[in-house]
Design a protein around this motif. Structure first.
Motif, PDB file in Angstrom:
ATOM      1  N   HIS A  37     -26.559 -16.516  10.155  1.00 49.52           N
ATOM      2  CA  HIS A  37     -25.248 -17.115   9.693  1.00 49.52           C
ATOM      3  C   HIS A  37     -25.100 -17.284   8.436  1.00 49.52           C
ATOM      4  CE1 HIS A  37     -23.068 -21.023   9.134  1.00 49.52           C
ATOM      5  NE2 HIS A  37     -22.002 -20.510   9.597  1.00 49.52           N
ATOM      6  N   SER A  41     -22.277 -15.390   6.034  1.00 57.89           N
ATOM      7  CA  SER A  41     -21.404 -16.543   5.291  1.00 57.89           C
ATOM      8  C   SER A  41     -21.254 -16.583   3.848  1.00 57.89           C
ATOM      9  CB  SER A  41     -21.594 -17.891   5.548  1.00 57.89           C
ATOM     10  OG  SER A  41     -21.551 -17.928   7.063  1.00 57.89           O
ATOM     11  N   TRP A  66     -18.514 -17.843  12.127  1.00 55.76           N
ATOM     12  CA  TRP A  66     -18.054 -16.954  11.113  1.00 55.76           C
ATOM     13  C   TRP A  66     -16.487 -16.987  11.330  1.00 55.76           C
ATOM     14  CZ3 TRP A  66     -21.996 -12.769  12.247  1.00 55.76           C
ATOM     15  CH2 TRP A  66     -23.288 -12.897  11.450  1.00 55.76           C
ATOM     16  N   ILE A  71     -14.131 -15.355   8.120  1.00 56.48           N
ATOM     17  CA  ILE A  71     -15.076 -14.216   7.692  1.00 56.48           C
ATOM     18  C   ILE A  71     -14.851 -13.169   8.726  1.00 56.48           C
ATOM     19  CG2 ILE A  71     -17.303 -13.371   7.711  1.00 56.48           C
ATOM     20  CD1 ILE A  71     -18.241 -16.278   6.956  1.00 56.48           C
TER      21      ILE A  71
END
Length: 222
Positions: A37, A41, A66, A71
């Protein structure tokens, strides 16, 4: 092109990294959901391979975080779970594709190529710019039909520019997408690679946009 693999099984993670690096990608590996993660990120990737059954934070939670953070990196969900409910859960969480273990490496690479093509607006595995052709399936580059030999870094740089043909790409963006996390990133080498590519494929193929970066244009579109 730069990839992130989030996979906790060491042997599979190593096999994936070696195979994808052999296919011309820069690859980072995270071994648990929290690390995955964080990298997804904070770093720039062209696609992510994400296992669902991860320690620390499961893959669905990682993917959901995300997407809630906007994202939009293409994500291929990789899991040993092959039930329709797991597939639906992954796709609903924002996955772009799904592959169940066990799988063939060739299929994984083909699916990643397709994800990257779609995300950059390219319909074909063969990218073109004037008389230059780059076949993502074979890694073959030709000029007027004649094969041209590129180093691994020259190929990565050319592939990224061809995927983003007509757009201005900064030196920082190139560095972020052709080198993995552990590579000693020297921005001066980008100009060296650009110079070499121009010598091999034509001086007008890649334009330097002063103060902004580089642009690969299609001479036939002018």
């Amino acid at each position: 092109m730069r990839l992130l693999i989030v996979e906790d099984e060491p042997t599979l993670a190593r096999q994936l990294r070696e195979t994808l690096e052999g296919a011309g990608y820069a690859v980072d590996v995270a071994n648990d959901g929290e690390e995955g993660h964080f990298l997804g990120s904070s770093e720039s990737y062209d696609a992510i391979v994400l296992d669902l059954g991860l320690p620390e934070m499961d893959g669905l939670t990682v993917l959901d975080k995300w997407r809630k953070a906007d994202i939009a990196i293409p994500v291929l969900v990789l899991t040993a779970r092959d039930s329709w409910s797991d597939k639906v859960a992954g796709l609903d969480a924002g996955a772009d594709d799904y592959l169940a273990k066990p799988f063939q490496m060739e299929e994984l690479i083909a699916r990643l190529r397709a994800l990257i093509r779609r995300s950059t607006g390219n319909a074909s595995s063969e990218l073109e710019a004037g008389d230059v052709r780059l076949d993502m399936r074979s890694g073959r580059v030709t000029l007027n039909g004649t094969p041209v030999r590129l180093t691994a870094q020259e190929y990565k740089l050319l592939a990224y520019l061809m995927h983003h043909k007509g757009k201005v790409v900064s030196r920082t963006e190139l560095i972020e997408h052709i080198y993995d996390q552990d590579f000693d990133r020297d921005s001066n080498t980008i100009e060296v690679f650009i110079t070499r590519i121009r010598k091999k494929l034509g001086a007008d193929l890649i334009q330097t946009i002063r103060g902004l970066g580089y642009s690969l244009d299609d001479p036939q579109a002018a």
